[in-house]
Write a protein that holds these residues in place. Structure first.
Motif, PDB file in Angstrom:
ATOM      1  N   ALA A 131       0.669  -1.102   0.014  1.00  0.00           N
ATOM      2  CA  ALA A 131       0.135  -0.159   0.076  1.00  0.00           C
ATOM      3  C   ALA A 131       0.968   1.346   0.068  1.00  0.00           C
ATOM      4  CB  ALA A 131      -0.927   0.198   1.274  1.00  0.00           C
ATOM      5  N   LEU A 132       1.663   1.106   0.839  1.00  0.00           N
ATOM      6  CA  LEU A 132       2.745   2.358   0.828  1.00  0.00           C
ATOM      7  C   LEU A 132       3.584   2.885  -0.456  1.00  0.00           C
ATOM      8  CD1 LEU A 132       4.305   1.983   4.355  1.00  0.00           C
ATOM      9  CD2 LEU A 132       2.736   3.623   3.516  1.00  0.00           C
ATOM     10  N   LEU A 133       3.982   1.616  -1.205  1.00  0.00           N
ATOM     11  CA  LEU A 133       4.726   1.610  -2.390  1.00  0.00           C
ATOM     12  C   LEU A 133       3.432   2.257  -3.379  1.00  0.00           C
ATOM     13  CD1 LEU A 133       6.760  -1.244  -2.544  1.00  0.00           C
ATOM     14  CD2 LEU A 133       7.707   0.921  -2.274  1.00  0.00           C
ATOM     15  N   GLY A 134       2.548   1.854  -3.317  1.00  0.00           N
ATOM     16  CA  GLY A 134       1.217   2.221  -4.270  1.00  0.00           C
ATOM     17  C   GLY A 134       1.078   3.820  -4.042  1.00  0.00           C
ATOM     18  N   VAL A 135       1.116   4.137  -2.567  1.00  0.00           N
ATOM     19  CA  VAL A 135       0.864   5.676  -2.248  1.00  0.00           C
ATOM     20  C   VAL A 135       1.928   6.631  -3.104  1.00  0.00           C
ATOM     21  CG1 VAL A 135       0.949   7.284  -0.311  1.00  0.00           C
ATOM     22  CG2 VAL A 135      -0.353   5.274  -0.358  1.00  0.00           C
ATOM     23  N   VAL A 136       3.136   6.004  -3.051  1.00  0.00           N
ATOM     24  CA  VAL A 136       4.397   6.878  -3.638  1.00  0.00           C
ATOM     25  C   VAL A 136       4.107   6.812  -5.224  1.00  0.00           C
ATOM     26  CG1 VAL A 136       6.686   6.666  -4.252  1.00  0.00           C
ATOM     27  CG2 VAL A 136       6.028   6.041  -2.046  1.00  0.00           C
ATOM     28  N   LEU A 137       3.652   5.746  -5.765  1.00  0.00           N
ATOM     29  CA  LEU A 137       3.363   5.568  -7.203  1.00  0.00           C
ATOM     30  C   LEU A 137       2.309   6.607  -7.456  1.00  0.00           C
ATOM     31  CD1 LEU A 137       3.725   4.563 -10.152  1.00  0.00           C
ATOM     32  CD2 LEU A 137       2.447   2.549  -9.478  1.00  0.00           C
ATOM     33  N   GLN A 138       1.049   6.640  -6.727  1.00  0.00           N
ATOM     34  CA  GLN A 138       0.285   7.283  -7.176  1.00  0.00           C
ATOM     35  C   GLN A 138       0.393   8.842  -7.088  1.00  0.00           C
ATOM     36  OE1 GLN A 138      -2.171   5.808  -8.752  1.00  0.00           O
ATOM     37  NE2 GLN A 138      -3.835   6.356  -7.647  1.00  0.00           N
ATOM     38  N   ALA A 139       1.131   9.355  -5.789  1.00  0.00           N
ATOM     39  CA  ALA A 139       1.455  10.652  -5.693  1.00  0.00           C
ATOM     40  C   ALA A 139       2.199  11.062  -6.701  1.00  0.00           C
ATOM     41  CB  ALA A 139       2.158  10.768  -4.238  1.00  0.00           C
ATOM     42  N   SER A 140       3.385  10.393  -7.316  1.00  0.00           N
ATOM     43  CA  SER A 140       4.070  10.785  -8.405  1.00  0.00           C
ATOM     44  C   SER A 140       3.253  11.054  -9.643  1.00  0.00           C
ATOM     45  CB  SER A 140       5.028   9.896  -8.654  1.00  0.00           C
ATOM     46  OG  SER A 140       6.086   9.503  -7.376  1.00  0.00           O
ATOM     47  N   VAL A 141       2.431   9.849  -9.975  1.00  0.00           N
ATOM     48  CA  VAL A 141       1.578  10.043 -11.182  1.00  0.00           C
ATOM     49  C   VAL A 141       0.526  11.173 -11.263  1.00  0.00           C
ATOM     50  CG1 VAL A 141       0.075   8.786 -12.279  1.00  0.00           C
ATOM     51  CG2 VAL A 141       2.132   7.673 -11.827  1.00  0.00           C
ATOM     52  N   GLY A 142      -0.041  11.274  -9.998  1.00  0.00           N
ATOM     53  CA  GLY A 142      -0.882  12.359  -9.899  1.00  0.00           C
ATOM     54  C   GLY A 142      -0.478  13.773  -9.977  1.00  0.00           C
ATOM     55  N   PHE A 143       0.893  13.838  -9.608  1.00  0.00           N
ATOM     56  CA  PHE A 143       1.428  15.447  -9.880  1.00  0.00           C
ATOM     57  C   PHE A 143       1.774  15.473 -11.353  1.00  0.00           C
ATOM     58  CE2 PHE A 143       5.345  17.762 -10.568  1.00  0.00           C
ATOM     59  CZ  PHE A 143       5.005  18.861 -10.107  1.00  0.00           C
ATOM     60  N   VAL A 144       2.279  14.332 -11.964  1.00  0.00           N
ATOM     61  CA  VAL A 144       2.551  14.467 -13.294  1.00  0.00           C
ATOM     62  C   VAL A 144       1.279  14.753 -14.127  1.00  0.00           C
ATOM     63  CG1 VAL A 144       3.802  13.555 -15.419  1.00  0.00           C
ATOM     64  CG2 VAL A 144       4.832  13.391 -13.100  1.00  0.00           C
TER      65      VAL A 144
END
Length: 233
Positions: free
Chosen positions: A132-145
């Motif tokens: 879940a934490l790794l997913g959050v990191v990915l989602q935050a990065s993708v959401g910003f871009v």
């Protein structure tokens, strides 16, 4: 007639937004009361508190309000509302990501204070938590871009972002359920409290999943419409 219909739709959508938004709030409050009752205000207790704040309160609220807000904006015929919705979504999800980070820091600090190894073969609870934490990191990065591409280039990218967010919430829900089962039911012998925490966590997830499956985004949205995709298949 069309204007009146849009107004009624927007009004009903707004009421639904507030009703749906109340579910994660009550879920968080109930879970927090039980966690404090069983665990107290210890360093270890801050770990589940921050994780519940992230994955039961903030992220489900940000996801469900964004979903419903699109319908309200469509009902008003006002595309400008979408900019505000995206900002609100980013604030909720960003705050959720911060709480998840604080929860991770708390568990590391707790392990260090008790001379427990920080790294090691993870339990099932820890495994799903890490995912879940790794997913959050990915989602935050993708959401910003994704937001940057939309604002700067008027380009709709990463249309799977919303769907993957549901996956992250499912993973976090499994982690919370396993944590509640172990710490509250097995260790603290509070079966009733553990089951309530599990129930309210599932209710918060249900708000997001229900919105994804039951409510269609307006045509041309930057998100993939899961409900339409399911109907097509």
């Amino acid at each position: 007639m069309e204007s009146a219909s849009r107004g009624a739709s927007a009004s009903g959508g707004k009421t639904t937004m507030y009703a749906v938004g109340a579910v994660p709030v009550f879920a968080f409050l109930i879970a927090t009361i039980i966690l404090y009752s069983d665990l107290g205000a210890t360093l270890f207790a801050f770990h589940p508190f921050f994780m519940v704040a992230a994955f039961v309160l903030l992220m489900p609220t940000g996801a469900s309000w964004y979903r419903l807000g699109n319908l309200v904006a469509e009902g008003r015929g006002n595309s400008q509302d979408l900019n505000g919705l995206r900002t609100q979504h980013a604030i909720f999800q960003g705050a959720g990501a911060l709480c998840a980070l604080l929860g991770f820091i708390m568990i590391v600090a707790s392990k260090i204070s008790q001379d427990h190894p920080v790294l090691g073969w993870p339990s099932t609870h820890a495994f799903f938590g890490w995912c879940a934490l790794l997913g959050v990191v990915l989602q935050a990065s993708v959401g910003f871009v994704k937001r940057r591409n939309l604002v700067v280039n008027q380009e709709k990218t990463f249309r799977w972002h919303g769907q993957f967010g549901v996956v992250v919430l499912v993973l976090s829900t499994i982690a919370i359920i396993l944590g509640a089962q172990h710490m509250l039911i097995d260790v603290k012998k509070d079966a009733a409290g553990g089951m309530v925490v599990i129930a309210v966590t599932l209710s918060s997830l249900g708000v997001v999943v229900g919105g994804r499956l039951g409510l269609a985004f307006p045509p041309g949205s930057e998100e993939i419409d899961m409900s339409s995709a399911l109907m097509e298949t």
